[in-house]
Write a protein that holds these residues in place. Structure first.
Motif, PDB file in Angstrom:
ATOM      1  N   LEU A  49      20.745 -25.365  -4.254  1.00  0.00           N
ATOM      2  CA  LEU A  49      19.579 -24.488  -4.177  1.00  0.00           C
ATOM      3  C   LEU A  49      18.582 -25.036  -3.164  1.00  0.00           C
ATOM      4  N   THR A  50      17.945 -24.129  -2.450  1.00  0.00           N
ATOM      5  CA  THR A  50      16.871 -24.466  -1.524  1.00  0.00           C
ATOM      6  C   THR A  50      15.573 -23.940  -2.130  1.00  0.00           C
ATOM      7  N   THR A  51      14.539 -24.767  -2.150  1.00  0.00           N
ATOM      8  CA  THR A  51      13.272 -24.386  -2.770  1.00  0.00           C
ATOM      9  C   THR A  51      12.430 -23.535  -1.828  1.00  0.00           C
ATOM     10  N   HIS A  52      11.868 -22.474  -2.387  1.00  0.00           N
ATOM     11  CA  HIS A  52      10.964 -21.580  -1.651  1.00  0.00           C
ATOM     12  C   HIS A  52       9.667 -21.468  -2.434  1.00  0.00           C
ATOM     13  N   ASP A  53       8.548 -21.434  -1.724  1.00  0.00           N
ATOM     14  CA  ASP A  53       7.245 -21.206  -2.351  1.00  0.00           C
ATOM     15  C   ASP A  53       6.880 -19.747  -2.161  1.00  0.00           C
ATOM     16  N   VAL A  54       6.698 -19.057  -3.261  1.00  0.00           N
ATOM     17  CA  VAL A  54       6.397 -17.628  -3.244  1.00  0.00           C
ATOM     18  C   VAL A  54       4.909 -17.441  -3.460  1.00  0.00           C
ATOM     19  N   LYS A  55       4.277 -16.788  -2.495  1.00  0.00           N
ATOM     20  CA  LYS A  55       2.860 -16.452  -2.578  1.00  0.00           C
ATOM     21  C   LYS A  55       2.723 -14.972  -2.246  1.00  0.00           C
ATOM     22  N   ILE A  56       1.874 -14.309  -2.978  1.00  0.00           N
ATOM     23  CA  ILE A  56       1.654 -12.882  -2.780  1.00  0.00           C
ATOM     24  C   ILE A  56       0.268 -12.692  -2.166  1.00  0.00           C
ATOM     25  N   PRO A  57       0.172 -11.935  -1.069  1.00  0.00           N
ATOM     26  CA  PRO A  57      -1.147 -11.699  -0.462  1.00  0.00           C
ATOM     27  C   PRO A  57      -2.128 -11.113  -1.475  1.00  0.00           C
ATOM     28  N   GLU A  89      10.080 -11.634   2.578  1.00  0.00           N
ATOM     29  CA  GLU A  89       8.972 -11.139   1.770  1.00  0.00           C
ATOM     30  C   GLU A  89       8.891  -9.630   1.956  1.00  0.00           C
ATOM     31  N   LEU A  90       8.715  -8.921   0.853  1.00  0.00           N
ATOM     32  CA  LEU A  90       8.594  -7.475   0.894  1.00  0.00           C
ATOM     33  C   LEU A  90       7.123  -7.087   0.805  1.00  0.00           C
ATOM     34  N   ASP A  91       6.766  -6.017   1.506  1.00  0.00           N
ATOM     35  CA  ASP A  91       5.394  -5.531   1.483  1.00  0.00           C
ATOM     36  C   ASP A  91       5.122  -4.613   0.298  1.00  0.00           C
ATOM     37  N   GLU A  92       6.113  -3.802  -0.090  1.00  0.00           N
ATOM     38  CA  GLU A  92       5.890  -2.815  -1.138  1.00  0.00           C
ATOM     39  C   GLU A  92       7.077  -2.755  -2.079  1.00  0.00           C
ATOM     40  N   PRO A  93       6.963  -3.138  -3.306  1.00  0.00           N
ATOM     41  CA  PRO A  93       5.817  -3.867  -3.824  1.00  0.00           C
ATOM     42  C   PRO A  93       5.825  -5.298  -3.291  1.00  0.00           C
ATOM     43  N   ILE A 150      -3.362 -12.734  -3.975  1.00  0.00           N
ATOM     44  CA  ILE A 150      -3.308 -13.524  -5.202  1.00  0.00           C
ATOM     45  C   ILE A 150      -3.218 -14.979  -4.773  1.00  0.00           C
ATOM     46  N   ASP A 151      -4.385 -15.575  -4.574  1.00  0.00           N
ATOM     47  CA  ASP A 151      -4.445 -16.932  -4.036  1.00  0.00           C
ATOM     48  C   ASP A 151      -4.385 -18.019  -5.105  1.00  0.00           C
ATOM     49  N   GLU A 152      -4.633 -17.656  -6.361  1.00  0.00           N
ATOM     50  CA  GLU A 152      -4.749 -18.672  -7.399  1.00  0.00           C
ATOM     51  C   GLU A 152      -3.423 -19.072  -8.046  1.00  0.00           C
ATOM     52  N   LEU A 153      -2.312 -18.472  -7.625  1.00  0.00           N
ATOM     53  CA  LEU A 153      -1.041 -18.788  -8.251  1.00  0.00           C
ATOM     54  C   LEU A 153       0.097 -18.629  -7.249  1.00  0.00           C
ATOM     55  N   SER A 154       1.067 -19.532  -7.339  1.00  0.00           N
ATOM     56  CA  SER A 154       2.294 -19.409  -6.551  1.00  0.00           C
ATOM     57  C   SER A 154       3.464 -19.839  -7.424  1.00  0.00           C
ATOM     58  N   VAL A 155       4.657 -19.468  -6.995  1.00  0.00           N
ATOM     59  CA  VAL A 155       5.875 -19.815  -7.715  1.00  0.00           C
ATOM     60  C   VAL A 155       6.772 -20.583  -6.762  1.00  0.00           C
ATOM     61  N   SER A 156       7.257 -21.717  -7.216  1.00  0.00           N
ATOM     62  CA  SER A 156       8.250 -22.483  -6.474  1.00  0.00           C
ATOM     63  C   SER A 156       9.581 -22.240  -7.166  1.00  0.00           C
ATOM     64  N   ILE A 157      10.589 -21.804  -6.387  1.00  0.00           N
ATOM     65  CA  ILE A 157      11.857 -21.417  -7.005  1.00  0.00           C
ATOM     66  C   ILE A 157      13.029 -21.783  -6.110  1.00  0.00           C
ATOM     67  N   GLY A 158      14.120 -22.200  -6.730  1.00  0.00           N
ATOM     68  CA  GLY A 158      15.335 -22.527  -6.010  1.00  0.00           C
ATOM     69  C   GLY A 158      16.193 -21.288  -5.818  1.00  0.00           C
TER      70      GLY A 158
END
Length: 166
Positions: A5-13, A32-36, A15-23
């Motif tokens: 697995l390669t780790t990616h940091d997921v951030k949503i425009p 990254e998708l714009d909608e949704p 929503i600055d107070e939370l991110s998800v790190s996932i393999g």
């Protein structure tokens, strides 16, 4: 099935107070998708053929009228799925710890219009007014392989709050 697995940091425009790190399997394509607004990872077409697995990670802000209780919130999503997804069948529906806190697991079968049956594994967890959703969809014929992959992905997941108590 890719095991590295390669780790990616997921951030949503917005929503600055939370991110998800996932393999994610190292060979999968990501974007990254714009909608949704969400993060998508999927098997490369040369490996997938017509039946590729995909992973979607979403972070959304809940409205002020959203239930505080995760089980009650999950129940609303569940009712919506039964009402709007043709041929929806629940396989598993239960509490499950996600990234160290209370979460919910839903596994379902559904048949797409051309008659192909897909398995969708989703987990939900709430941090304040934010809902994190991780969903892995695969074809039913690959379910046995993907069960272990989903667990590896969940084991790699961390939810990081960067401001306040999200």
């Amino acid at each position: 099935m890719p095991s590295e697995l390669t780790t990616h940091d997921v951030k949503i425009p917005g929503i600055d107070e939370l991110s998800v790190s996932i393999g994610v399997p190292a060979t999968w394509a990501t974007r990254e998708l714009d909608e949704p607004p969400s993060f998508l990872a999927h098997m490369p077409s040369e490996d997938a053929g017509p039946f590729g697995d995909n992973l979607v990670v979403g972070i959304e802000r809940l409205g002020p009228d959203a239930p505080e209780d995760l089980e009650e919130l999950q129940g609303l999503f569940y009712a919506q799925a039964f009402a709007n997804v043709p041929d929806f069948h629940a396989i598993d529906d239960r509490p499950l710890e996600v990234a160290g806190v209370e979460g919910w697991l839903r596994v379902s079968l559904q048949t797409a219009p051309p008659g192909i049956t897909a398995v969708n594994r989703q987990v939900f967890t709430r941090r304040g007014d934010l809902l994190v959703t991780i969903s892995l969809t695969t074809m039913a014929l690959r379910d046995r392989e993907v069960d272990g992959l989903f667990q590896n992905i969940l084991d790699s997941c961390t939810v990081v709050t960067t401001e306040g108590d999200a």
